[in-house]
Design a protein around this motif. Structure first.
Motif, PDB file in Angstrom:
ATOM      1  N   SER A  44      -1.408  -7.640  -2.291  1.00 46.24           N
ATOM      2  CA  SER A  44      -0.916  -6.276  -2.467  1.00 46.24           C
ATOM      3  C   SER A  44      -1.978  -5.241  -2.138  1.00 46.24           C
ATOM      4  O   SER A  44      -1.725  -4.265  -1.416  1.00 46.24           O
ATOM      5  N   ALA A  45      -3.198  -5.428  -2.654  1.00 47.25           N
ATOM      6  CA  ALA A  45      -4.254  -4.446  -2.418  1.00 47.25           C
ATOM      7  C   ALA A  45      -4.577  -4.344  -0.933  1.00 47.25           C
ATOM      8  O   ALA A  45      -4.759  -3.244  -0.397  1.00 47.25           O
ATOM      9  N   ALA A  46      -4.676  -5.487  -0.258  1.00 43.50           N
ATOM     10  CA  ALA A  46      -5.004  -5.478   1.165  1.00 43.50           C
ATOM     11  C   ALA A  46      -3.921  -4.784   1.978  1.00 43.50           C
ATOM     12  O   ALA A  46      -4.217  -4.033   2.917  1.00 43.50           O
ATOM     13  N   ILE A  47      -2.660  -5.013   1.634  1.00 45.87           N
ATOM     14  CA  ILE A  47      -1.563  -4.378   2.367  1.00 45.87           C
ATOM     15  C   ILE A  47      -1.562  -2.871   2.139  1.00 45.87           C
ATOM     16  O   ILE A  47      -1.336  -2.082   3.063  1.00 45.87           O
ATOM     17  N   VAL A  48      -1.832  -2.440   0.899  1.00 42.85           N
ATOM     18  CA  VAL A  48      -1.935  -0.998   0.623  1.00 42.85           C
ATOM     19  C   VAL A  48      -3.068  -0.388   1.443  1.00 42.85           C
ATOM     20  O   VAL A  48      -2.913   0.664   2.083  1.00 42.85           O
ATOM     21  N   ALA A  49      -4.236  -1.021   1.427  1.00 49.72           N
ATOM     22  CA  ALA A  49      -5.390  -0.495   2.158  1.00 49.72           C
ATOM     23  C   ALA A  49      -5.099  -0.424   3.651  1.00 49.72           C
ATOM     24  O   ALA A  49      -5.406   0.578   4.313  1.00 49.72           O
ATOM     25  N   HIS A  50      -4.517  -1.477   4.197  1.00 51.04           N
ATOM     26  CA  HIS A  50      -4.179  -1.513   5.623  1.00 51.04           C
ATOM     27  C   HIS A  50      -3.195  -0.395   5.962  1.00 51.04           C
ATOM     28  O   HIS A  50      -3.363   0.327   6.958  1.00 51.04           O
ATOM     29  N   GLY A  51      -2.173  -0.218   5.116  1.00 51.11           N
ATOM     30  CA  GLY A  51      -1.184   0.823   5.363  1.00 51.11           C
ATOM     31  C   GLY A  51      -1.760   2.217   5.275  1.00 51.11           C
ATOM     32  O   GLY A  51      -1.426   3.094   6.076  1.00 51.11           O
ATOM     33  N   ALA A  52      -2.643   2.448   4.298  1.00 52.10           N
ATOM     34  CA  ALA A  52      -3.254   3.768   4.151  1.00 52.10           C
ATOM     35  C   ALA A  52      -4.138   4.102   5.345  1.00 52.10           C
ATOM     36  O   ALA A  52      -4.134   5.232   5.850  1.00 52.10           O
ATOM     37  N   ALA A  53      -4.918   3.115   5.811  1.00 48.91           N
ATOM     38  CA  ALA A  53      -5.755   3.344   6.988  1.00 48.91           C
ATOM     39  C   ALA A  53      -4.895   3.646   8.207  1.00 48.91           C
ATOM     40  O   ALA A  53      -5.240   4.510   9.025  1.00 48.91           O
ATOM     41  N   ARG A  54      -3.782   2.938   8.337  1.00 51.78           N
ATOM     42  CA  ARG A  54      -2.857   3.197   9.448  1.00 51.78           C
ATOM     43  C   ARG A  54      -2.312   4.622   9.383  1.00 51.78           C
ATOM     44  O   ARG A  54      -2.045   5.247  10.422  1.00 51.78           O
ATOM     45  N   LEU A  55      -2.191   5.168   8.188  1.00 56.27           N
ATOM     46  CA  LEU A  55      -1.705   6.538   7.998  1.00 56.27           C
ATOM     47  C   LEU A  55      -2.809   7.586   8.170  1.00 56.27           C
ATOM     48  O   LEU A  55      -2.563   8.778   7.990  1.00 56.27           O
ATOM     49  N   GLY A  56      -3.995   7.140   8.487  1.00 58.37           N
ATOM     50  CA  GLY A  56      -5.088   8.075   8.739  1.00 58.37           C
ATOM     51  C   GLY A  56      -5.938   8.403   7.538  1.00 58.37           C
ATOM     52  O   GLY A  56      -6.781   9.300   7.605  1.00 58.37           O
ATOM     53  N   VAL A  57      -5.759   7.682   6.437  1.00 58.49           N
ATOM     54  CA  VAL A  57      -6.536   7.920   5.225  1.00 58.49           C
ATOM     55  C   VAL A  57      -7.848   7.140   5.309  1.00 58.49           C
ATOM     56  O   VAL A  57      -7.853   5.955   5.652  1.00 58.49           O
TER      57      VAL A  57
END
Length: 307
Positions: A44-57
């Protein structure tokens, strides 16, 4: 760099996603052919981090993996997405966690996880960030024990997505909820964590425990939040899913990205719903995670109705 926008703390592992698995796989060394198998980034944490980076965060992950090929895979996938992995430690002896998802009839799935080094994860010195998000609380007892202290001492806003409790106890550390600015469970998790019979009762229970803004994810029915005794919802016409693994984690990434970008609560819920829906358009939790522009475009469609 003076700090990150988002620090995610929690689990990271490969997922092996099997589609078309029988409800009860035959034993006796019988080989069963299935529709497909995919290796993907999980946790879960890795998927959140990956998604946030993809969103430009600007995103960092604190986690533990083993000194093995599975750990190499996780770090490569995260680094390729732009996630800072400087706070990911490698356990000298235990293996990286591994999850096998068996996709069965009607979109249901069985999830088998070998916890590996997860239970040994105890974060040390963490990078600074504007917001800290913790995930997979019940898989990481050492992290769970320290989380109230970590959140309380952070010069940041904080959020928690407990995910499922394999033991079925659903007990949180004393004082944890009162230091959470956001909790982000799905509907079944919210009811289990609070003992409530309805989502409204669960939101009220979280608020009474001190959570600033409890948010409950409701899958195809969108999401609902409570702030200052007011209820906020976002609903959407869902996409036909290819695979729903990690959709709730992609919601978390979208919601937190919107909050960090200064969006109001209704807009953040809509962006979270958009990210969750779009992530279901490919196999695995990260393959179809959207950019910020894609998420905002989908969140602005007539089918999404904040209110």
């Amino acid at each position: 760099m003076s700090g990150f926008d988002l620090l995610v703390v929690g689990d990271a592992n490969p997922d092996v996603l099997v589609a078309g698995a029988p409800v009860v796989p035959p034993y006796g060394q019988a080989e069963t052919l299935v529709a497909s198998g995919t290796l993907a980034l999980g946790g879960s944490a890795a998927i959140v981090a990956h998604g946030a980076a993809r969103l430009g965060v600007s995103t960092a992950l604190a986690a533990v993996v083993g000194r093995d090929a599975a750990g190499d895979f996780v770090l490569d996938a995260l680094s390729s997405a732009g996630v800072d992995v400087g706070a990911v430690v490698r356990h000298p002896e235990l293996a990286t966690a591994l999850t096998v998802c068996l996709g069965g009839p009607g979109g249901d799935r069985a999830i088998l996880t070998a916890a590996g080094c997860l239970a040994e994860f105890e974060p040390g010195e963490l990078p600074r960030a504007r917001h800290i998000h913790a995930a997979s609380y019940f898989l990481q007892p050492r992290l769970a024990a320290r989380l109230p202290e970590l959140f309380r001492g952070a010069a940041a806003t904080c959020s928690l997505d407990t995910n499922h409790d394999p033991a079925g106890r659903w007990r949180l550390a004393a004082g944890l909820l009162e230091v959470c600015d956001y909790v982000l469970p799905n509907e079944s998790e919210a009811l289990a964590l609070t003992g409530a019979a309805t989502v409204d009762e669960a939101l009220a229970a979280f608020a009474a425990a001190g959570v600033g803004t409890p948010v409950v994810k409701r899958g195809r029915h969108g999401a609902v939040a409570r702030r200052a005794a007011e209820t906020h919802t976002a609903r959407l016409t869902p996409l036909e899913p290819v695979d729903t693994v990690g959709a709730g984690d992609s919601f978390d990434a979208g919601f937190l990205a919107a909050v960090l970008n200064g969006e109001d609560l209704d807009r953040a819920l809509a962006v979270g719903c958009a990210c969750g829906a779009l992530s279901t358009q490919a196999v695995g939790g990260t393959a179809a995670q959207p950019s910020w522009e894609q998420a905002v475009a989908y969140a602005s469609r007539p089918g999404i109705s904040p209110g």
